[in-house]
Design a protein around this motif. Structure first.
Motif, short mmCIF file in Angstrom:
data_model
loop_
_atom_site.label_atom_id
_atom_site.label_comp_id
_atom_site.label_asym_id
_atom_site.label_seq_id
_atom_site.Cartn_x
_atom_site.Cartn_y
_atom_site.Cartn_z
N LEU A 1 0.83 -1.21 0.00
CA LEU A 1 0.00 0.00 0.00
C LEU A 1 0.86 1.26 0.00
CD1 LEU A 1 -2.71 -1.22 2.53
CD2 LEU A 1 -3.06 -0.75 0.09
N ILE A 2 1.90 1.24 0.81
CA ILE A 2 2.72 2.45 0.89
C ILE A 2 3.51 2.63 -0.42
CG2 ILE A 2 4.89 1.63 1.97
CD1 ILE A 2 4.27 4.01 4.00
N ALA A 3 3.91 1.52 -1.03
CA ALA A 3 4.59 1.62 -2.32
C ALA A 3 3.63 2.18 -3.38
CB ALA A 3 5.11 0.25 -2.75
N ALA A 4 2.37 1.73 -3.33
CA ALA A 4 1.38 2.22 -4.29
C ALA A 4 1.20 3.73 -4.17
CB ALA A 4 0.04 1.51 -4.06
N LYS A 5 1.16 4.18 -2.91
CA LYS A 5 0.95 5.62 -2.67
C LYS A 5 2.16 6.43 -3.16
CE LYS A 5 -1.79 8.78 -1.06
NZ LYS A 5 -1.63 9.64 -2.25
N ILE A 6 3.34 5.92 -2.88
CA ILE A 6 4.55 6.64 -3.31
C ILE A 6 4.59 6.73 -4.83
CG2 ILE A 6 7.08 6.50 -3.40
CD1 ILE A 6 6.94 5.30 -0.55
N ALA A 7 4.25 5.59 -5.51
CA ALA A 7 4.27 5.57 -6.97
C ALA A 7 3.22 6.51 -7.54
CB ALA A 7 4.04 4.15 -7.48
N SER A 8 2.05 6.49 -6.95
CA SER A 8 0.97 7.35 -7.43
C SER A 8 1.32 8.83 -7.23
CB SER A 8 -0.32 7.01 -6.69
OG SER A 8 -1.24 8.05 -6.86
N ASP A 9 1.91 9.16 -6.08
CA ASP A 9 2.32 10.55 -5.83
C ASP A 9 3.32 11.01 -6.88
OD1 ASP A 9 0.65 10.64 -3.70
OD2 ASP A 9 2.21 10.38 -2.17
N ASP A 10 4.02 10.05 -7.48
CA ASP A 10 4.98 10.38 -8.53
C ASP A 10 4.32 10.31 -9.91
OD1 ASP A 10 7.65 11.05 -9.32
OD2 ASP A 10 7.89 8.98 -10.02
N ASN A 11 2.98 10.23 -9.89
CA ASN A 11 2.19 10.26 -11.13
C ASN A 11 2.35 9.01 -12.00
OD1 ASN A 11 0.15 11.70 -12.09
ND2 ASN A 11 1.39 13.37 -12.95
N LYS A 12 2.61 7.88 -11.37
CA LYS A 12 2.67 6.63 -12.11
C LYS A 12 1.29 5.97 -12.11
CE LYS A 12 7.26 6.27 -12.68
NZ LYS A 12 7.63 7.63 -12.25
N LYS A 13 1.03 5.23 -13.21
CA LYS A 13 -0.21 4.43 -13.27
C LYS A 13 0.04 3.12 -12.55
CE LYS A 13 -2.70 7.21 -15.77
NZ LYS A 13 -3.24 8.12 -14.75
N VAL A 14 -0.72 2.92 -11.47
CA VAL A 14 -0.47 1.79 -10.59
C VAL A 14 -1.63 0.79 -10.69
CG1 VAL A 14 -0.12 1.08 -8.19
CG2 VAL A 14 0.83 3.26 -9.00
N LEU A 15 -1.26 -0.48 -10.76
CA LEU A 15 -2.26 -1.55 -10.65
C LEU A 15 -1.92 -2.33 -9.39
CD1 LEU A 15 -4.58 -3.32 -11.73
CD2 LEU A 15 -2.91 -4.51 -13.15
N LEU A 16 -2.88 -2.40 -8.47
CA LEU A 16 -2.65 -3.02 -7.16
C LEU A 16 -3.52 -4.27 -7.04
CD1 LEU A 16 -1.57 -2.96 -4.19
CD2 LEU A 16 -3.45 -1.41 -3.67
N LEU A 17 -2.90 -5.42 -6.86
CA LEU A 17 -3.64 -6.68 -6.75
C LEU A 17 -3.62 -7.19 -5.31
CD1 LEU A 17 -2.25 -8.66 -9.83
CD2 LEU A 17 -4.10 -6.97 -9.77
N GLU A 18 -4.77 -7.64 -4.85
CA GLU A 18 -4.85 -8.22 -3.50
C GLU A 18 -5.72 -9.47 -3.59
OE1 GLU A 18 -3.71 -7.97 -0.36
OE2 GLU A 18 -5.15 -9.55 0.11
N ASP A 19 -5.24 -10.59 -3.07
CA ASP A 19 -6.02 -11.81 -3.24
C ASP A 19 -7.18 -11.93 -2.27
OD1 ASP A 19 -4.48 -12.38 -1.06
OD2 ASP A 19 -3.83 -14.36 -1.76
N LYS A 20 -7.14 -11.17 -1.18
CA LYS A 20 -8.27 -11.19 -0.25
C LYS A 20 -9.32 -10.16 -0.67
CE LYS A 20 -6.49 -14.01 2.93
NZ LYS A 20 -5.20 -14.29 2.29
N GLU A 21 -10.45 -10.18 0.05
CA GLU A 21 -11.52 -9.23 -0.30
C GLU A 21 -11.21 -7.82 0.19
OE1 GLU A 21 -11.63 -11.77 1.73
OE2 GLU A 21 -13.07 -11.55 3.36
N LEU A 22 -10.35 -7.73 1.21
CA LEU A 22 -10.03 -6.40 1.76
C LEU A 22 -8.53 -6.13 1.69
CD1 LEU A 22 -12.19 -6.43 5.02
CD2 LEU A 22 -12.71 -5.24 2.88
N LEU A 23 -8.20 -4.87 1.54
CA LEU A 23 -6.80 -4.46 1.59
C LEU A 23 -6.33 -4.41 3.04
CD1 LEU A 23 -6.93 -1.44 -0.91
CD2 LEU A 23 -6.02 -3.74 -1.37
N GLY A 24 -5.02 -4.43 3.23
CA GLY A 24 -4.49 -4.17 4.57
C GLY A 24 -3.63 -5.27 5.15
N GLY A 25 -3.70 -6.48 4.57
CA GLY A 25 -2.84 -7.56 5.05
C GLY A 25 -3.09 -7.86 6.52
N SER A 26 -2.04 -8.25 7.23
CA SER A 26 -2.23 -8.66 8.63
C SER A 26 -2.24 -7.47 9.59
CB SER A 26 -1.14 -9.66 9.03
OG SER A 26 0.12 -9.06 8.87
N LEU A 27 -1.73 -6.34 9.12
CA LEU A 27 -1.68 -5.18 10.02
C LEU A 27 -3.08 -4.60 10.28
CD1 LEU A 27 0.62 -3.63 11.45
CD2 LEU A 27 0.47 -1.92 9.64
#
Ligand SMILES: [Zn+2]
Lengths: 1001, 91
Positions: A182-208
């Protein structure tokens, strides 16, 4: 839901939506948000299956894709049932029906359980050793092995669901929506990159996201609260496309990746109608960031496989995320700090924790101190020596470890428990990294393999790269992502993270028991039932390579690809052989990472879309006239036209008689057609065909044979000289594309000096071929002003005429031996000209014939079909077609090969005719020809390539390739079949009209 | 699945291309002058090396042009692409 196993948890599970489901015939309840596994656990069900070999009772062990035991058959519909589904991955829906797989008659009473008592007789390599001899018994063995080993059942009816494929392109693909992704996605997006984020569960966030302890803090907020804000932020970010319930299946070279999205599997069956079930994304990413996290390891000790023994992290997730207690009397067994988080979660939820058993001498980290302060009993420097409870664990026996950690000492202490949470540390999920060709290195500190070298534009971050503590995860993810994306500053550069730091480490791959190893069952691979003993046996028997040990013991060969087992297997091999684990290397992980359904792989390419097919402009007419079709390459060609329930044989006899006696018509549109133009076109033909083309006049046609450079016949066809520097070449139907490529290849790479241009015009023209003694009369009726006299329009010549506005190219060429005309028109007039011929031919009973009759007619004349009578090993000389090889030409493709020592051998297989002694006996194409069938081994002399019953000759005829065939004319040979032996005589290849008189009508 | 930078069309998916084997094997100008061994050398013998290999590719489902590719066979990395008739670059 009994026994107070549910804890109030409104965050991720919706207790207002009660769902019913059926497990092994029993109706049970869970909530929206549950997985099947959490719902089963809330009903106090751990035992869900039996192990593969010993049929030992096995329970839910994990909460994710690494689950080895809870593998169920979902659904009972013949078309929709799905085997081998992990209960830990499937979201509960109303009406779900599931069953245990590897047991008979039931999971509670399994006949195969007897294998558990026979286990001394079932060592590693058992299948290989026992079922090898005698070979003839294998079929019997296989029957029983399959019956007793049976994993799930395949559906028996066609899958009615819809599947879909979609291409996606992105700057940055991020695999895994935990905190580092998630934090990598945000950093990439802030740099104006087109990001595709895949998550195998129904919700984002992992174990945290469900972490509930007060020790870890980010920017002075509870870490899960901080993360929730980040997720909200990301969901509103226009640069980031998020795909949840999407698991990455394969990571190929050049950052080409396949991901599967589940779209309906979480819905109740009634809500799935007319929806796409799963979608396969074919992703091309400029850069890939892998943030797939880590999976917890079990520990390997005696009887470590009983239902109720679970990974500590899973026990924590079931409490903190699903609100389900896995037991009421818990014991934790660990070698590291992370299990102490489970202890805190148990404590906070008011669940009884009887003790923590830790193989380390002590630990003084913040989190351990906190657990100590709660008064929880911790047994330091202890191991579990045994466990009890057949269908559910009820006791553990613990003992003190000696100094070396290879034996136990002192008194045995028994502790009650109905759930044992085990933790053996963490393994980074490097599977995708290695799939992509990345090389791993071994980290001796944490006993893990971590990503090292890669050729691709990719980065691994977070625990997938070996960072396990929150501050490392965040700070390194930020630092590495910035470097990877070449970014100077991010909004997270001053992030403040607090967490407990682990200080003490200890790892023992195989824990000792008070019993000798030979009397224990320390399981490594729960799915394939392989134990530490099996690994040691394989090593004693001389297996060294880890890949061999894996196959011999079947460790890591289950549907989970050994996600839990592999590290321990390696560790035990390293310990036993005194090798450094890093030097052993790892086994290879292959795609897919988790199993894919066939439906997802084929997507929309089912039924009539399974393969592309091509239709001629006359196709509809053939359909309307009851044609049967055959596939020739991608073409649908009319095969024969049965009348009044005729068999194929009867139809072909009728069609070929009609063509010989009056008139037949064939759709020849599928023949390949190449338009050749340029001042060097004639020279080009001289180089690509075996015969000479220099003297061919405008308006004349010539048959040509094309070879490969190795001298073998490649294609044939008639080429017509349309103008001074203009030719029309025809090729075989199946060879058209290959001939075109081959000619282009020579023009571009070998003879760029030639002024020649090639254009494929196969699809641009339709061809109706009218043949038979009445062909001339029929053509005359259509083209009244055309002079069809043999003087003006002889055999092998061409005329261009108009029919109204339609340009017609008429070639007088013959593949049947009859007088025949091929009318070529622009494709859109194909059906018109065809119907015109049928109409004009009515009074002559013109008969449409298909490919089968065409094959018969040409076989009577001994004309070859490239690909049927040749197979890439036949030279023109082998075909007795020496006449077509120009002696004068200095060179043509394949010429030099015609006098290699091998091609001039006289005992090569050569094309001959065969006549059966019984004229009514028709040989089978492909049948072998022998001289003596009694002398074993039987010497095979050749085989039948074409065989028909000729209605004109009233006998069976065949073409065959035969060793030294040219010398054997007149010889009697045998064609042995399964029920009889057919006597044949070798003959000439031309059976009918040797003088070629019919060609003139 | 490679990405191949066709010198005439630009970067395209591998599925548009076909491979034509080892490059820089010219067809002998006078095949009749060669003995069997020399002809077999041209006809059958290919290096099939591990490492950087020069090979021919054709943009079959595109511009139909042939061109040369220097590809590392151990990891499929394409080092350089150059047109037919050009000499192989030093790598
Ligand atoms: Zn191109």
């Amino acid at each position: 839901m009994s026994k107070n196993l549910r804890i109030n948890n409104k965050q991720f599970v919706d207790e207002t939506r009660k769902l019913s489901f059926v497990f092994n015939g029993k109706k049970l309840y869970g909530y929206k948000g549950d997985t099947l596994a959490s719902a089963l656990l809330s009903n106090d069900i751990h035992l869900v299956g039996r192990s593969f070999k010993y049929h030992r009772p096995r329970g839910i062990m994990t909460s994710g894709s690494e689950e080895p035991n809870a593998i169920l058959q979902i659904g009972n519909d013949d078309a929709l049932t799905e085997p081998n589904v992990r209960a830990t991955e499937i979201e509960l829906y109303d009406g779900l029906i599931c069953n245990s797989q590897n047991c008979w008659p039931s999971v509670n009473f399994d006949i195969g359980g007897i294998n558990n008592f026979l286990s001394p007789l079932l060592p590693a390599g058992f299948y290989y050793k026992t079922f090898m001899w005698p070979a003839s018994f294998w079929e019997k063995y296989e029957y029983f092995i399959r019956k007793s080993a049976g994993l799930g059942k395949s559906p028996t009816k066609q899958d009615p669901d819809m599947y879909d494929h979609r291409y996606m392109h992105c700057d940055i693909l991020i695999v895994g929506g935990g905190v580092s992704g998630l934090i990598a996605a945000k950093i990439a997006s802030d740099d104006n990159k087109k990001v595709l984020l895949l998550e195998d569960k129904e919700l984002l966030g992992g174990s945290l996201i469900y972490d509930d302890n007060d020790i870890s803090k980010i920017d002075n907020q509870k870490s899960s609260e901080w993360l929730k804000k980040l997720i909200e932020n990301i969901k509103n970010d226009k640069n980031i496309i998020i795909k949840t319930r999407t698991s990455l299946a394969a990571y190929h070279n050049y950052n080409f990746l396949l991901a599967r999205q589940n779209l309906t599997d979480h819905l109740s069956v009634n809500d799935r109608n007319n929806k796409i079930r799963q979608r396969l994304y074919k992703i091309r990413a400029k850069k890939v960031i892998i943030s797939t996290g880590a999976i917890e390891r079990p520990q390997v000790f005696h009887n470590n496989d009983r239902p109720g023994i679970m990974l500590a992290s899973a026990v924590k997730k079931y409490i903190d995320y699903y609100g389900v207690r896995c037991g009421l009397e818990n014991v934790i067994f660990t070698n590291n700090d992370s299990a102490y988080e489970t202890a805190l979660s148990l404590h906070k939820s008011g669940t009884k924790l009887n003790a923590i058993v830790d193989i380390r001498e002590n630990s003084s980290s913040e989190i351990v101190n906190k657990v100590k302060s709660l008064g929880i009993q911790i047994y330091w420097n202890h191991t579990i020596a045994n466990t009890k409870g057949y269908k559910r664990i009820n006791k553990v026996a613990i003992m003190k470890l000696n100094d070396k950690g290879n034996d136990v000492i002192g008194k045995k202490i028994e502790l009650n428990c109905d759930c044992l949470a085990i933790s053996g540390g963490w393994t980074p999920m490097v599977h995708l990294f290695t799939q992509s060709g990345g090389k791993l290195k071994f980290d001796n500190k944490d006993n893990i393999f971590v990503p090292d070298k890669t050729n691709l534009n990719q980065l691994s971050i977070g625990s997938a790269k070996g960072d396990f503590e929150l501050d490392d995860v965040l700070k390194n993810s930020i630092k590495d992502t910035k470097k990877f994306l070449q970014i100077e500053n991010s909004n997270y550069d001053k992030i403040d993270v607090q967490c407990s730091k682990e200080k003490e480490k200890k790892n023992i791959w195989l824990l000792p028991s008070d019993k000798p190893l030979s009397k224990t069952k320390p399981f490594l691979d729960y799915q394939n039932d392989s134990t530490a003993k099996d690994i040691k046996l394989a090593l004693r028997e001389g297996f060294k390579s880890i890949e061999h040990v894996k196959r011999y013991t079947t460790t890591g060969m289950g549907t989970d690809q050994g996600k839990l087992a592999n590290m321990h297997a390696l560790g035990i091999v390293a310990d036993t052989t005194n090798t450094n684990m890093g030097d052993l290397g790892t086994t290879t992980f292959r795609p897919p990472y988790t199993p894919l359904t066939f439906g997802t792989i084929v997507g929309r390419n089912v039924g009539q879309f399974f393969d592309i097919f091509r239709k001629t402009p006359m196709h509809e007419w053939h359909v309307d006239n009851n044609a049967k079709f055959e596939n020739v390459g991608q073409w649908k060609r009319a095969w024969y036209y049965p009348k009044d329930g005729e068999t194929m044989h009867d139809a072909v006899q009728r069609e070929s008689k009609a063509a010989r006696e009056s008139s037949g018509i064939l759709d020849a549109s599928t023949l390949g057609k190449i338009d050749i133009q340029g001042t060097d076109a004639n020279e080009f033909l001289n180089r690509v065909y075996t015969n000479a083309w220099s003297k061919l006049q405008i308006g004349k046609c010539r048959y040509g044979l094309m070879l490969n450079e190795d001298g073998m016949v490649y294609d044939d066809g008639v080429t017509t000289k349309l103008g001074e520097n203009h030719y029309l070449m025809t090729t075989t139907t199946g060879g058209a594309a290959n001939v075109m490529s081959k000619l282009e290849d020579y023009l571009q790479t070998e003879w760029p000096e030639l002024d020649v241009f090639l254009t494929s015009v196969t699809d641009h023209y339709a061809t109706a071929s009218v043949c038979g003694p009445n062909a001339k009369k029929i053509i005359n009726k259509i083209f009244k002003n055309l002079d069809l006299s043999d003087e003006s329009f002889p055999h092998m010549s061409f005329k261009e005429v108009k029919l109204g506005n339609i340009n017609c190219r008429i070639m007088r060429i013959s593949f049947t031996g009859e007088l025949s005309y091929e009318i070529n028109v622009e494709a859109s007039y194909g059906k018109y000209i065809w119907e015109k011929c049928i109409e004009a031919g009515k009074e002559f009973k013109i008969t449409p014939y298909g490919t089968e009759t065409m094959h018969l007619l040409r076989a009577e004349k001994g004309f070859i079909i490239v690909g049927q009578d040749t197979d890439g090993t036949m030279t023109p000389v082998d075909l007795q077609m020496d006449w077509i090889i120009s002696k004068k030409k200095y060179d043509f493709i394949g010429k030099r090969s015609l006098y290699r020592s091998d091609t001039i051998r006289e005992d090569r297989k050569q094309l001959v005719g065969l006549l059966t002694d019984d004229p009514n006996e028709i040989l089978e194409e492909g049948a072998q020809i022998v001289k003596d069938e009694n002398k074993k081994p039987v010497n095979m002399l050749g085989h039948v390539t074409s065989s028909y019953f000729s209605p004109t000759l009233k006998k069976s005829i065949a073409l065959a390739v035969l060793k030294e065939g040219k010398k054997l004319k007149g010889q009697k040979l045998l064609v042995p079949m399964i029920d009889k032996t057919i006597k044949v005589t070798v003959s000439d290849t031309v059976f009918l009209d040797k003088e070629n008189e019919r060609i003139n009508g | 699945m490679f990405l191949i930078n066709c010198p005439y069309c630009g970067e395209r998916d591998q599925s548009e291309f076909v491979s034509g084997g080892e490059a820089h094997i010219a067809r002998p100008k006078q095949p009749t002058e060669l003995n069997d061994d020399q002809w077999a050398e041209y006809l059958f013998m290919r290096k099939n090396i591990k490492g950087i290999q020069f090979e021919r590719w054709n943009h079959a489902h595109g511009c139909r042009k042939w061109f040369n590719v220097a590809r590392d066979t151990s990891n499929d990395k394409i080092e350089i692409i150059y047109k037919m008739g050009e000499q192989p670059p030093k790598l």
